[in-house]
Design a protein around this motif. Structure first.
Motif, PDB file in Angstrom:
ATOM      1  N   PRO A 115      28.740  -5.325  -7.301  1.00 15.01           N
ATOM      2  CA  PRO A 115      27.920  -4.256  -6.724  1.00 15.01           C
ATOM      3  C   PRO A 115      28.482  -3.788  -5.392  1.00 15.01           C
ATOM      4  CG  PRO A 115      26.829  -6.365  -6.442  1.00 15.01           C
ATOM      5  CD  PRO A 115      28.032  -6.629  -7.299  1.00 15.01           C
ATOM      6  N   VAL A 116      28.279  -2.500  -5.116  1.00 11.05           N
ATOM      7  CA  VAL A 116      28.643  -1.905  -3.836  1.00 11.05           C
ATOM      8  C   VAL A 116      27.354  -1.628  -3.062  1.00 11.05           C
ATOM      9  CG1 VAL A 116      29.751   0.037  -2.688  1.00 11.05           C
ATOM     10  CG2 VAL A 116      30.699  -0.846  -4.839  1.00 11.05           C
ATOM     11  N   TYR A 117      27.255  -2.203  -1.865  1.00 11.94           N
ATOM     12  CA  TYR A 117      26.002  -2.109  -1.105  1.00 11.94           C
ATOM     13  C   TYR A 117      26.032  -0.952  -0.118  1.00 11.94           C
ATOM     14  CZ  TYR A 117      24.256  -6.525  -2.928  1.00 11.94           C
ATOM     15  OH  TYR A 117      23.774  -7.509  -3.760  1.00 11.94           O
ATOM     16  N   SER A 118      24.825  -0.488   0.191  1.00 14.26           N
ATOM     17  CA  SER A 118      24.658   0.564   1.205  1.00 14.26           C
ATOM     18  C   SER A 118      24.944  -0.007   2.586  1.00 14.26           C
ATOM     19  CB  SER A 118      23.223   1.097   1.156  1.00 14.26           C
ATOM     20  OG  SER A 118      22.306   0.093   1.593  1.00 14.26           O
ATOM     21  N   ASP A 119      24.905   0.865   3.590  1.00 15.23           N
ATOM     22  CA  ASP A 119      24.953   0.374   4.960  1.00 15.23           C
ATOM     23  C   ASP A 119      23.753  -0.532   5.225  1.00 15.23           C
ATOM     24  OD1 ASP A 119      27.273   1.786   5.443  1.00 15.23           O
ATOM     25  OD2 ASP A 119      26.229   3.526   6.299  1.00 15.23           O
ATOM     26  N   ARG A 120      23.823  -1.322   6.280  1.00 13.32           N
ATOM     27  CA  ARG A 120      22.738  -2.255   6.615  1.00 13.32           C
ATOM     28  C   ARG A 120      21.427  -1.485   6.803  1.00 13.32           C
ATOM     29  NH1 ARG A 120      22.435  -7.376   9.465  1.00 13.32           N
ATOM     30  NH2 ARG A 120      24.509  -7.775   8.610  1.00 13.32           N
ATOM     31  N   ASN A 121      20.404  -1.866   6.018  1.00  9.04           N
ATOM     32  CA  ASN A 121      19.046  -1.311   6.132  1.00  9.04           C
ATOM     33  C   ASN A 121      19.006   0.210   6.011  1.00  9.04           C
ATOM     34  OD1 ASN A 121      18.086  -3.898   6.508  1.00  9.04           O
ATOM     35  ND2 ASN A 121      17.987  -3.737   8.731  1.00  9.04           N
ATOM     36  N   ALA A 122      19.757   0.744   5.062  1.00  7.52           N
ATOM     37  CA  ALA A 122      19.823   2.203   4.884  1.00  7.52           C
ATOM     38  C   ALA A 122      18.855   2.714   3.822  1.00  7.52           C
ATOM     39  CB  ALA A 122      21.243   2.612   4.520  1.00  7.52           C
ATOM     40  N   VAL A 123      18.200   1.822   3.063  1.00 10.01           N
ATOM     41  CA  VAL A 123      17.282   2.198   1.985  1.00 10.01           C
ATOM     42  C   VAL A 123      15.901   1.623   2.300  1.00 10.01           C
ATOM     43  CG1 VAL A 123      16.822   2.053  -0.492  1.00 10.01           C
ATOM     44  CG2 VAL A 123      19.191   2.188   0.333  1.00 10.01           C
ATOM     45  N   ARG A 124      14.838   2.326   1.893  1.00 14.13           N
ATOM     46  CA  ARG A 124      13.483   1.859   2.182  1.00 14.13           C
ATOM     47  C   ARG A 124      12.739   1.498   0.893  1.00 14.13           C
ATOM     48  NH1 ARG A 124      11.919   2.388   7.334  1.00 14.13           N
ATOM     49  NH2 ARG A 124      13.205   3.724   8.663  1.00 14.13           N
ATOM     50  N   ILE A 125      11.914   0.443   0.997  1.00 20.09           N
ATOM     51  CA  ILE A 125      11.050   0.104  -0.120  1.00 20.09           C
ATOM     52  C   ILE A 125       9.881   1.087  -0.131  1.00 20.09           C
ATOM     53  CG2 ILE A 125      11.733  -2.315   0.100  1.00 20.09           C
ATOM     54  CD1 ILE A 125       8.996  -2.912   1.289  1.00 20.09           C
ATOM     55  N   PRO A 126       9.081   1.143  -1.207  1.00 23.47           N
ATOM     56  CA  PRO A 126       7.968   2.112  -1.262  1.00 23.47           C
ATOM     57  C   PRO A 126       6.990   1.943  -0.105  1.00 23.47           C
ATOM     58  CG  PRO A 126       8.392   1.192  -3.431  1.00 23.47           C
ATOM     59  CD  PRO A 126       9.245   0.419  -2.478  1.00 23.47           C
ATOM     60  N   ASP A 127       6.353   3.069   0.246  1.00 15.75           N
ATOM     61  CA  ASP A 127       5.378   3.052   1.339  1.00 15.75           C
ATOM     62  C   ASP A 127       4.197   2.153   0.996  1.00 15.75           C
ATOM     63  OD1 ASP A 127       7.030   4.815   2.572  1.00 15.75           O
ATOM     64  OD2 ASP A 127       5.758   6.583   2.256  1.00 15.75           O
ATOM     65  N   TYR A 128       3.531   1.690   2.033  1.00 11.22           N
ATOM     66  CA  TYR A 128       2.406   0.763   1.907  1.00 11.22           C
ATOM     67  C   TYR A 128       1.110   1.510   2.219  1.00 11.22           C
ATOM     68  CZ  TYR A 128      -0.500  -3.372   2.918  1.00 11.22           C
ATOM     69  OH  TYR A 128      -1.488  -4.321   2.922  1.00 11.22           O
ATOM     70  N   HIS A 129       0.095   1.344   1.375  1.00 12.15           N
ATOM     71  CA  HIS A 129      -1.244   1.834   1.725  1.00 12.15           C
ATOM     72  C   HIS A 129      -2.297   1.002   1.009  1.00 12.15           C
ATOM     73  CE1 HIS A 129      -1.347   4.173  -2.111  1.00 12.15           C
ATOM     74  NE2 HIS A 129      -0.100   4.471  -1.813  1.00 12.15           N
ATOM     75  N   ARG A 130      -3.478   0.896   1.655  1.00 18.91           N
ATOM     76  CA  ARG A 130      -4.517  -0.005   1.167  1.00 18.91           C
ATOM     77  C   ARG A 130      -5.869   0.428   1.724  1.00 18.91           C
ATOM     78  NH1 ARG A 130      -3.685  -4.224   4.216  1.00 18.91           N
ATOM     79  NH2 ARG A 130      -5.722  -4.134   5.278  1.00 18.91           N
ATOM     80  N   LEU A 131      -6.930   0.304   0.911  1.00 19.20           N
ATOM     81  CA  LEU A 131      -8.300   0.583   1.334  1.00 19.20           C
ATOM     82  C   LEU A 131      -9.129  -0.684   1.195  1.00 19.20           C
ATOM     83  CD1 LEU A 131     -10.621   2.558   2.121  1.00 19.20           C
ATOM     84  CD2 LEU A 131     -10.951   2.962  -0.349  1.00 19.20           C
ATOM     85  N   ASP A 132      -9.882  -1.003   2.263  1.00 21.43           N
ATOM     86  CA  ASP A 132     -10.773  -2.165   2.252  1.00 21.43           C
ATOM     87  C   ASP A 132     -12.192  -1.710   2.582  1.00 21.43           C
ATOM     88  OD1 ASP A 132      -8.403  -3.710   2.031  1.00 21.43           O
ATOM     89  OD2 ASP A 132      -8.214  -3.700   4.221  1.00 21.43           O
ATOM     90  N   LEU A 133     -13.165  -2.404   2.019  1.00 23.19           N
ATOM     91  CA  LEU A 133     -14.579  -2.127   2.287  1.00 23.19           C
ATOM     92  C   LEU A 133     -15.285  -3.432   2.634  1.00 23.19           C
ATOM     93  CD1 LEU A 133     -15.476   0.295  -0.660  1.00 23.19           C
ATOM     94  CD2 LEU A 133     -15.004   0.930   1.717  1.00 23.19           C
ATOM     95  N   ALA A 134     -16.307  -3.322   3.488  1.00 20.00           N
ATOM     96  CA  ALA A 134     -17.100  -4.497   3.845  1.00 20.00           C
ATOM     97  C   ALA A 134     -18.523  -4.074   4.166  1.00 20.00           C
ATOM     98  CB  ALA A 134     -16.491  -5.231   5.029  1.00 20.00           C
ATOM     99  N   TYR A 135     -19.471  -4.909   3.760  1.00 23.70           N
ATOM    100  CA  TYR A 135     -20.869  -4.719   4.117  1.00 23.70           C
ATOM    101  C   TYR A 135     -21.351  -5.983   4.838  1.00 23.70           C
ATOM    102  CZ  TYR A 135     -25.942  -4.785   3.727  1.00 23.70           C
ATOM    103  OH  TYR A 135     -27.274  -4.885   4.022  1.00 23.70           O
ATOM    104  N   THR A 136     -21.941  -5.804   6.019  1.00 27.79           N
ATOM    105  CA  THR A 136     -22.429  -6.925   6.813  1.00 27.79           C
ATOM    106  C   THR A 136     -23.933  -6.820   6.980  1.00 27.79           C
ATOM    107  OG1 THR A 136     -20.357  -7.067   8.047  1.00 27.79           O
ATOM    108  CG2 THR A 136     -22.282  -8.129   9.015  1.00 27.79           C
ATOM    109  N   LEU A 137     -24.645  -7.861   6.572  1.00 26.21           N
ATOM    110  CA  LEU A 137     -26.068  -7.993   6.843  1.00 26.21           C
ATOM    111  C   LEU A 137     -26.196  -8.968   7.998  1.00 26.21           C
ATOM    112  CD1 LEU A 137     -29.029  -7.425   6.102  1.00 26.21           C
ATOM    113  CD2 LEU A 137     -28.934  -9.386   4.544  1.00 26.21           C
TER     114      LEU A 137
END
Length: 901
Positions: free
Chosen positions: A817-839
């Motif tokens: 394999p032929v590699y890219s320059d150091r850290n030249a490619v990005r993994i997919p973006d990150y996103h997340r939704l969280d919910l909480a109910y506090t009594l």
């Protein structure tokens, strides 16, 4: 003058009755002499008036006094003469020449008048005043300094922002962040009016005889307020704070945030702030303004934690039930802190309750916790103990993936803090912390790591302006990584121990100038690694590296100066001398060529000999200019140095990642940090807005060469290349603190790059933690004080990786394999939704037990966020990207909390 001194001598031989209620008189006479008038008052009221008849002018006067006080009567009698009077508690009056008496009373006068004055008995059924101080503690100007602390009668917690006012007077004070107040009063009887939201108005009668301490414990009172807001800092701190780049965590909101598996987490809450991010689930630590994980100084009081994570990063080592305050300093670090490049997380633990015992506990799906606190000797000594443990293996067994089902994890931590008050001016604090983690993946590999830390702190007040802290800390962190496969079975151990001695002195020169200085001495012992076979069948050879030692000694001083109502400055200087010490062996290499394979000789150093030394001068400064009451500009600069770094070449450090001291070949990290921001408050400080730009010039850092070998490597310097770096960014934030709908929004644009000869052809490349866009929003809906619904959304750019971009075939048919320059490619973006109910806890404050519930959904829409991407070759020898997601589904949790009052 001789006659006046005679009067003072007479006063020493007299006793008096203290003021119980205001005395008034009616005196309507014509053609009465002043001497007769003075005698009439003396005979008709329970007061004593001392005067010499030959000093009182002759002649008659007319008096028409109706319901007049003694002071008003004396003013009328002495009007037009050269006489005046002074009084003691409105029961003793001394008449003398006005030019001698003056307008102020000094300490000698009060001592003379009170020398033979007895305290009156308290009436039956009536609570008498509290006596404060003694006459000998008065200052020469006759003023007494009354200071103390305002606390909650039930919990013992200190109150920030409580008001202490002298009744019918403008004299008042407000408690600071530690709940302390200070008043300057003349001796006499007063009524202190103490006010705090939710605790009503409290009256405390006091008799001030001299300087002393008066602590105040408040009991809760019923209120009809629609909303109660208690803040841990000034309401205008967003625009009023001088220190640049600092974030304070709102502990009141911490328990309401959505959590992973129901465990409240301080470190995860920090990720809501601009400039703070992490690689993803399952990664330990956090990154600040593009810095690496090990560039954060993680404090528990004065002790530095080596590892801040449990369960490979899913939980932090801080027990939220025991925390008093959390401050994160981003790059612009005060002079009292050092040893790290990017940030300081200053977590202060609280004392136990000095008044009563209290228990708090919580049970979640995979963790449980308990906290117990109370007095050992009431008002003198206290303890607080907290412990947490996991029991997650039952959940792991429910997994559908066989490898996960065959795994196991466990963690435990415990804190104990003992506080002893010694008199009014000394406090001794002893505390210990211990933790243990175990993780086994499919009987293939395992981690085992733990911390033992002890601290002793002596706090001493030398005077009203001068006090000090003396701290001693010892920490022992040990970790191991095991390969459990039969033929390669091995155990790799490493660890680090340190001893810290830190005396810190504080001096309040004036209300506008506060000074601070001290020493910070750290002795390190590092085990860089040892490898041994885990089974008799293992083919792994044994190997052990020699323990390394280093000493980092720093001298620091700082000043906070309020130049005017608009302009304030906080500046300091830190000087560090670092020495890498023997015994040890230093290898020699050929000059001018890469070191790998170029070893020529070695030098042996004895115990205590200096193998390498570095000096670092680190100025720090922060400035604040208030444009008006609601807006300010704040900027700062700091020079930082780091002599202890973590070694890892994986996506994220593991618990067994070793630590490396600076040596002759591995220099310390050095950085210049800048920031400038504009801050605005609206709606009576309820809305906080901020925009801040920052820049960092790293003029000395290092990175690893391609395919570096770092585990148990005696010539680690051959795997490391030296270079420089840069980082810059924009942080935007908006926060609404209270209301039915409240929350925060933060956005960060950032760039972090490095330039190292031998990597990427000597051109700049992205660091492992470069994430240009990071967006976080948290929205709270509070229909009332007991119910809270919280939604949290996170988005950030995928981090950079090095990936194969093609292949070529060699003569023997093998595809490479032929590699890219150091850290030249990005993994997919990150996103997340969280919910909480506090009594929340119920409104009935008289119940002995109170309960609350938190129900949360983590990763609501089940996104499979990539933790890393690795590549394999397909049968046709093309490169195939494989995405590793640590969490790929929604995680529900229910946490039940109970506490005693």
């Amino acid at each position: 003058m001789k006659h006046f001194l005679c009067l003072a001598l007479v006063t020493l031989l007299c006793t008096c009755v203290s003021a119980q209620e205001a005395l008034t008189l009616d005196l309507k006479r014509t053609a009465i002499t002043r001497t007769e008038a003075l005698r009439t008052i003396n005979d008709g009221l329970p007061v004593t008036i001392f005067f010499q008849e030959d000093q009182v002018p002759k002649g008659a006067i007319d008096l028409d006094l109706r319901q007049a006080t003694v002071r008003e009567a004396l003013d009328a009698i002495l009007k037009g003469t050269l006489l005046d009077f002074i009084d003691y508690r409105e029961r003793i009056f001394v008449v003398g020449p006005a030019i001698t008496i003056g307008t102020e009373f000094d300490a000698a006068y009060y001592a003379a008048v009170a020398a033979r004055t007895a305290a009156p008995p308290t009436r039956e059924g009536q609570e008498g005043p509290a006596y404060i101080g003694a006459l000998e503690t008065l200052e020469t100007d006759g003023l007494a300094t009354v200071k103390g602390q305002v606390t909650d009668q039930q919990s013992g917690e200190t109150f920030i922002g409580a008001t202490i006012q002298v009744e019918n007077s403008t004299t008042a004070a407000v408690t600071d962040a530690e709940g302390n107040y200070e008043l300057r009063l003349r001796p006499g009887d007063y009524t202190l009016v103490i006010s705090y939201v939710g605790f009503g108005t409290n009256l405390r009668p006091v008799r001030v005889q001299g300087s002393g301490t008066f602590d105040i414990a408040l009991g809760a009172s019923a209120t009809n307020l629609t909303e109660i807001v208690v803040t841990e800092q000034a309401v205008d701190a967003n625009v009023g704070r001088v220190q640049a780049g600092v974030q304070r965590l709102d502990m009141a909101q911490l328990e309401k945030l959505p959590t992973f598996m129901g465990e409240t987490d301080v470190v995860k809450a920090l990720l809501l702030n601009p400039g703070v991010s992490s690689i993803g689930e399952g990664a330990s630590g956090f990154n600040v303004r593009g810095g690496e994980i090990d560039q954060n100084l993680l404090l528990m009081d004065n002790g530095a934690l080596i590892n801040s994570s449990h369960a490979l990063g899913f939980f932090s080592t801080y027990n939220a039930d025991l925390i008093k305050s959390v401050d994160l300093y981003k790059a612009n670090i005060p002079a009292r802190f050092g040893g790290r490049l990017a940030s300081v997380l200053d977590v202060q633990m609280r004392d136990g309750n000095f008044e009563r015992h209290r228990v708090k506990a919580g049970i979640g799906p995979v963790t449980g916790r308990i906290m117990v606190e109370g007095p050992i000797v009431k008002d003198q000594s206290s303890f607080i103990f907290g412990a947490r443990s996991s029991y997650a293996n039952w959940a792991i067994k429910l997994a559908s993936v066989e490898e996960v089902k065959n795994s196991a994890t466990f963690f435990f931590d415990g804190n104990l803090r003992l506080t002893q008050r010694i008199g009014d001016k000394s406090t001794l604090i002893l505390q210990g912390y211990g933790s243990q983690d175990e993780f086994n993946y499919n009987n293939t590999f395992a981690f085992d790591y733990g911390t033992v830390m002890g601290q002793a702190t002596w706090k001493q007040i030398f005077s009203d302006q001068f006090y000090a802290d003396f701290s001693l800390v010892y920490n022992d962190y040990q970790s191991s990584q095991s390969d459990l496969r039969s033929l390669t079975a091995e155990v790799v151990n490493n660890g680090i121990r340190y001893l810290t001695v830190k005396p810190t002195f504080f001096y309040e020169a004036s209300k506008d100038l506060q000074l601070q200085g001290g020493l910070d001495i750290n002795q390190f012992w590092v085990n860089p690694g040892d490898r041994s076979p885990a089974t008799p069948e293992s083919l792994t050879p044994g190997q052990a590296l020699e323990e390394e030692q280093g000493m980092e000694a720093s001298l620091f001083a700082s000043a906070d100066y309020t130049v005017s109502n608009r302009f304030s400055i906080s500046g300091g200087l830190r000087f560090t001398n670092y020495r890498f010490l023997g015994p040890g062996t230093e290898f020699q290499y050929e000059d001018g060529v890469p070191r790998r394979g170029r070893l020529t000789d070695s030098i042996r150093y004895g115990a205590g000999e200096v193998m390498a030394a570095y000096n670092s001068l680190q100025p720090r400064v922060s400035l604040r200019f208030r444009l008006n009451a609601n807006a300010s500009i704040r900027g700062g600069y700091s020079r930082t140095a780091q002599f202890l770094n973590q070694i890892f070449v994986s996506d994220s450090p593991t618990p067994s990642s070793q630590y490396q001291l600076s040596t002759t070949y591995i220099p310390p990290f050095l950085s210049h940090n800048f920031s400038l921001g504009y801050f605005l408050n609206q709606e009576d400080n309820n809305i906080e807005l901020g925009a801040e730009v920052y820049g960092r010039r790293i003029d000395q850092l290092w990175d690893y060469r391609d395919f570096a070998e770092v585990i148990v490597n005696p010539t680690l310097e051959t795997e490391i290349l030296i270079g420089e770096g840069r980082a810059y960014g924009l942080e935007l934030s908006a926060k609404r603190k209270v209301g039915v709908l409240n929350g925060l929004v933060s956005y960060t644009f950032s760039s972090t790059q490095r330039k190292i000869a031998g990597i990427n052809n000597g051109n700049y490349y992205n660091s492992n933690f470069d994430k240009p866009h990071n967006f976080v929003t948290t929205i709270n809906w509070n229909p009332n004080q007991r119910n809270t619904l919280t939604a949290n959304f996170t988005y950030r750019t995928g981090r950079p990786v090095t990936a194969p971009v093609g292949n070529y075939r060699v003569e023997n048919g093998l595809t490479v394999p032929v590699y890219s320059d150091r850290n030249a490619v990005r993994i997919p973006d990150y996103h997340r939704l969280d919910l909480a109910y506090t009594l929340g806890k119920g409104y009935n404050k008289t119940k002995n037990f109170q309960t609350s519930w938190t129900i949360s959904l983590y990763n609501v829409y089940g996104r499979r966020n990539a933790f890393s991407v690795f590549y394999t070759q397909a049968p046709d020898q093309t490169n195939v990207a494989n995405q590793l997601a640590v969490l790929g589904t929604v995680f529900p949790a229910v946490t039940f909390n109970i506490e005693t009052r």
